[in-house]
Write an enzyme that holds these catalytic residues in place. Structure first.
Site, PDB file in Angstrom:
ATOM      1  N   THR A  33     -20.673  -7.373 -11.867  1.00 14.54           N
ATOM      2  CA  THR A  33     -19.546  -7.688 -10.988  1.00 14.54           C
ATOM      3  C   THR A  33     -19.941  -8.902 -10.169  1.00 14.54           C
ATOM      4  O   THR A  33     -21.106  -9.067  -9.811  1.00 14.54           O
ATOM      5  CB  THR A  33     -19.268  -6.537 -10.020  1.00 14.54           C
ATOM      6  OG1 THR A  33     -20.425  -6.351  -9.204  1.00 14.54           O
ATOM      7  CG2 THR A  33     -18.982  -5.254 -10.767  1.00 14.54           C
ATOM      8  N   GLU A  48     -15.948  -2.533 -13.844  1.00 15.37           N
ATOM      9  CA  GLU A  48     -16.423  -1.155 -13.852  1.00 15.37           C
ATOM     10  C   GLU A  48     -15.599  -0.245 -14.755  1.00 15.37           C
ATOM     11  O   GLU A  48     -15.984   0.907 -15.000  1.00 15.37           O
ATOM     12  CB  GLU A  48     -16.378  -0.577 -12.415  1.00 15.37           C
ATOM     13  CG  GLU A  48     -17.422  -1.139 -11.481  1.00 15.37           C
ATOM     14  CD  GLU A  48     -16.962  -2.394 -10.740  1.00 15.37           C
ATOM     15  OE1 GLU A  48     -16.063  -3.085 -11.246  1.00 15.37           O
ATOM     16  OE2 GLU A  48     -17.517  -2.677  -9.666  1.00 15.37           O
ATOM     17  N   LYS A  70      -6.152   0.577   9.017  1.00 19.28           N
ATOM     18  CA  LYS A  70      -6.100   2.031   9.194  1.00 19.28           C
ATOM     19  C   LYS A  70      -5.607   2.330  10.602  1.00 19.28           C
ATOM     20  O   LYS A  70      -6.352   2.219  11.565  1.00 19.28           O
ATOM     21  CB  LYS A  70      -7.488   2.627   8.956  1.00 19.28           C
ATOM     22  CG  LYS A  70      -7.845   2.650   7.470  1.00 19.28           C
ATOM     23  CD  LYS A  70      -9.265   2.234   7.190  1.00 19.28           C
ATOM     24  CE  LYS A  70      -9.463   2.025   5.682  1.00 19.28           C
ATOM     25  NZ  LYS A  70     -10.609   1.169   5.360  1.00 19.28           N
ATOM     26  N   TRP A 128      -2.144   4.093   6.560  1.00 21.67           N
ATOM     27  CA  TRP A 128      -2.620   2.791   6.127  1.00 21.67           C
ATOM     28  C   TRP A 128      -1.483   1.777   6.094  1.00 21.67           C
ATOM     29  O   TRP A 128      -0.402   2.055   5.597  1.00 21.67           O
ATOM     30  CB  TRP A 128      -3.279   2.891   4.731  1.00 21.67           C
ATOM     31  CG  TRP A 128      -4.603   3.606   4.770  1.00 21.67           C
ATOM     32  CD1 TRP A 128      -5.153   4.248   5.839  1.00 21.67           C
ATOM     33  CD2 TRP A 128      -5.530   3.743   3.692  1.00 21.67           C
ATOM     34  NE1 TRP A 128      -6.377   4.788   5.499  1.00 21.67           N
ATOM     35  CE2 TRP A 128      -6.636   4.487   4.183  1.00 21.67           C
ATOM     36  CE3 TRP A 128      -5.554   3.293   2.379  1.00 21.67           C
ATOM     37  CZ2 TRP A 128      -7.735   4.808   3.384  1.00 21.67           C
ATOM     38  CZ3 TRP A 128      -6.652   3.617   1.585  1.00 21.67           C
ATOM     39  CH2 TRP A 128      -7.737   4.366   2.098  1.00 21.67           C
TER      40      TRP A 128
END
Lengths: 544, 544
Positions: free
Chosen positions: A185, A330, A439, A444
């Site tokens: 990554t 991933e 948050k 959210w």
């Protein structure tokens, strides 16, 4: 009770044999700037066997890492096919990494051999002295003498090394959980992290890529692989092509819109895969010099969110369907794909196509809230996307066995760092990254949604939203606005502009005006720097 | 080197959860004779949970066998979905087996529970007293009182047993090699042999069924499952439908051409699957009373060879594509599928469509000669087809661990008993069964090819060819001819008729005339009886 089924291992050796025989007439072609160099899958099988013999001659055995530093071309496809088939591990190096990252990943993976395109040798020469484990360099279509090899490194010419080797190889069938390939990554913070794909994961992923609810290409397709083979497991294209018998077209280094369109005109691919940036460039070029590209029945786009305007432009002006997909290094990378449900009205169909799409059965997906609770898929609840499945990583590669970034895993699930919602019928819409979402009071707020909405105001040139600490709500959004030249606007007016687009508790009360949004080297908003400026008291904040 | 991928088990529990949520709006419908009973996959998930609770209440745990004695309907689909998901093993009993075979397989598999359709109770009552391990019978859409239960067997009504059970169940994720389902081969000789499918094999097979190079149906399809769910793992249709989100249409007991066509007119399925016999009947009915069936975009046909004339009739008269597939109970069953290669001329396309088709990457295929040597795929060499792969059986079920029929396996490959050839581009054409092919001087002569050719002679009504011992050539063909009424023909004339169709060494010199070819109960040529008649000196043989 055990089944009586054969314990057949899913194996990229089997896949190469299959492609070279039962799909032997299919082809891989590389654009040369004014034509193509073509080999059949039958020839790919023979070349792959020669490469395996050659690598074996260099001491490469099961589990050893073979790097590539290459464009998309026939030889890169050959390395993809043969290296895992012989039991070694393919590590396609991202030629666009920052130098220190490139050196880090090649050393971390302990690449023993690197195959390099002749045209990339000058760039590779800058890194080679720092690559501690490389013993052999193989130059494709270039002069080995151009490689500035340190002591202990031998340089070979691809053609000479392979020529004369036997065209058959006794490829071993390993445990299907054996390593087949690696990708790192390229995170913006910390060292790159390695993901190790297996024969099993690549096989299952290839089955999904060719599935109608994946990319859905077939032996009848001519697949243009613009996405680099060094990017996120090449989106699975090489193995999916070999499995389906699709023909593959490789652009080599001709990645600018003009040459790409010239290649398309000559080769008429039916399917293509690339990131949005490429298609943005192609679209601009097309608008300047229109050309029939309706031979493309589907273009799969992923890597970052696909702007709806681009989807409409391709569909309505050029009759080309852009198919939005979500995934990451991933996840091998194919996660969700935005095929709309059957039979929905056309307007609704677009809403589904804008979304990140539906997951296949093999990828389990759930949303998790800030408190770790699993949220409902009701199209409203917003949480971090977690996934699991046979082609999702369960850890990061660790040569010394020490866990790398264990916080990215939650009881067997991968925490994707993406924040979104899922409809009752399973469609994912991403709204933010976890590190950017605000948050506020247990709920959210998407910084991206606020930014997009504020951008709709005629006075606003740019806007970036970050969360700032708040005693009562934990965090509240701070909007940093760049006004267009020569215009003014008051925070109250901008907030009013948002009033009918958001719930009241989501409306930002903190505002600041800045000259420019700080950006990263690849042009993304650098919210880390904006947060630092706020923390340093460097921003003049108005509270409404 | 091991991969970092998650060790996610392929699991039919995951599949049921997926179908019930992310494909929750898709449906299963059962024809009632004048309409349909429909449930969504969401309801299937709830029903499946209720069934799992109910079975658990009856003592069914991981590995226990649950039989079905049912038509294709919503409840049968529910058993398919829920029984493996709870870790138990589905055994769909073939209601058309000879009574002694039915009893044999239920006892051999040790079925603990059997779910029976109300309409099949009278037939089931004949077997029940002989079923040694059955403790519970669940009657669907019928009166439990009609079951003549021996002592120790409890009878339940499906609705009562499931009603009130919780609609969620904590389905376990088992090792993917665990048993999920069983099917028995209905061989003409010896006892039926059991094949035990795993979660892994059913999952991979379902991915292949929905692949474009498999059956290729999608969420947009409405799949008519005529092939019985008790036949060869239901051709994988239930799991493939759940994986793809396709709607499923079940014909229940309405399997005659008239009712089938009535159902199709009302429900307009887009995809269907059945054996050739069914389509022969449908074709005759269509020719008598034409009806638009072009809503069927593809019909997959397997189980026995599909006559080219039938393919042409459906295509040319009704615009329906018949897709020929090869497989067997031992292969889950999907092996090869006759999608023609891309871009071949129309005439050649038909030749490919007549063939048994191309194998997918997951099914390795080879031809083996009489001497055990692997033959080339040159479109000429004829040998026994051997296959291997993750959904191919590696043995037959043996409760006592004693190997069953080990001769059917060759160093990890399944010997299919089918004899054929494979073209260089991988297309299989079957020519005979191993037990019928004539082994002459190290070469194989297809009895089927000779029979088909002789049938072209105007005087011949039927012909059956068997191999007879020959001192010089090991075996030579003996042709048993049934002449049409009122005509005569001499062996020499018949042999001459074949002369331009076969190599000289393949031309039969032994001929006999008989009144009728002996046939099995299902109408196939009974060559065993013909061979016995020859051995008994009961045939008058002419040698040319």
């Amino acid at each position: 009770m055990l089944s009586t089924m054969q314990d057949e291992q899913l194996s990229l050796a089997t896949l190469l044999r299959y492609a070279a025989t039962f799909q032997g007439d299919s082809t891989v072609s590389t654009w040369t700037g004014d034509g193509v160099r073509t080999i059949t899958y039958r020839e790919l099988g023979a070349l792959g066997a020669q490469l395996a013999h050659a690598l074996r001659g260099l001491g490469i055995g099961v589990g050893d890492r073979v790097g590539t530093f290459m464009w998309n071309n026939n030889e890169h496809m050959c390395v993809y096919a043969a290296v895992p088939a012989m039991g070694a591990v393919l590590h396609a190096l991202n030629i666009r990494l920052f130098p220190e990252q490139l050196v880090y990943v090649a050393n971390h993976a302990e690449d023993r051999v690197v195959v390099v395109d002749g045209s990339l040798v000058p760039m590779f020469n800058q890194y080679l002295p720092a690559l501690r484990t490389v013993r052999d360099v193989i130059v494709v279509n270039g002069d080995p003498a151009t490689v500035q090899a340190p002591e202990g490194v031998t340089v070979h010419a691809w053609g000479e090394l392979l020529g004369g080797q036997p065209t058959e190889y006794d490829f071993p069938i390993l445990d299907e959980r054996s390593a087949a390939g690696m990708c790192y990554t390229s995170g913006t913070t910390g060292d790159p992290k390695g993901v190790v794909y297996s024969h099993r994961s690549n096989w299952l992923h290839a089955m999904q890529v060719i599935s109608p609810n994946g990319m859905g290409f077939t032996a009848a397709d001519h697949v243009l692989a613009i996405v680099p083979l060094f990017h996120a497991n090449a989106w699975g294209l090489p193995y999916a092509a070999m499995m389906s018998g699709a023909d593959v077209l490789m652009p080599d280094r001709f990645l600018q819109p003009g040459p790409l369109l010239q290649m398309m005109a000559a080769q008429r691919p039916t399917f293509a895969a690339a990131v949005p940036t490429i298609w943005g460039g192609v679209l601009a070029q097309l608008d300047a010099a229109p050309q029939d590209i309706a031979h493309l029945r589907t273009v799969v786009v992923g890597g970052s969110a696909l702007p709806p305007a681009m989807m409409h432009a391709f569909q309505e002006k050029y009759g080309v369907r852009l198919l939005h997909a979500w995934g990451m290094t991933e996840t091998s990378p194919l996660g969700s794909v935005s095929h709309p449900p059957t039979g929905v009205p056309v307007e609704e169909e677009w809403e589904y196509r804008y979304s990140q799409g539906l997951f296949p059965a093999s990828v389990r997906a759930r949303l998790v809230g800030d408190d770790g609770a699993v949220l409902p898929n009701d199209g409203k609840a917003v949480g971090e996307l977690e996934v699991r499945g046979p082609w999702i990583t369960g850890s990061y590669y660790s040569p010394d066995g020490k866990e790398v970034d264990p916080d990215k895993f939650d009881d067997g699930w991968l925490r994707t760092g993406d924040v979104g919602k899922i409809t009752p019928n399973g469609y994912l819409t991403l709204v933010d990254r976890t590190k950017d979402v605000i948050k506020s009071g247990g709920e959210w707020i998407s910084s991206v949604d606020l930014e997009n909405a504020i951008l709709g105001h005629p006075a606003v040139a740019e806007a970036s939203v970050i969360g700032i600490p708040d005693a009562k709500w934990d965090e509240r959004p701070l909007v940093a606005v760049v006004l267009k030249e020569g215009v003014t606007a008051e925070p109250a007016e901008l907030r009013e502009f948002l009033a009918d687009k958001f719930a009241k508790w989501q409306l930002p009360e903190y505002w600041t005006f800045i000259d420019e949004v700080p950006k990263t080297s690849v042009g993304k908003f650098d919210k880390k720097r904006l947060r630092a400026r706020y923390a340093d008291g460097d921003l003049e904040v108005v509270k409404l």
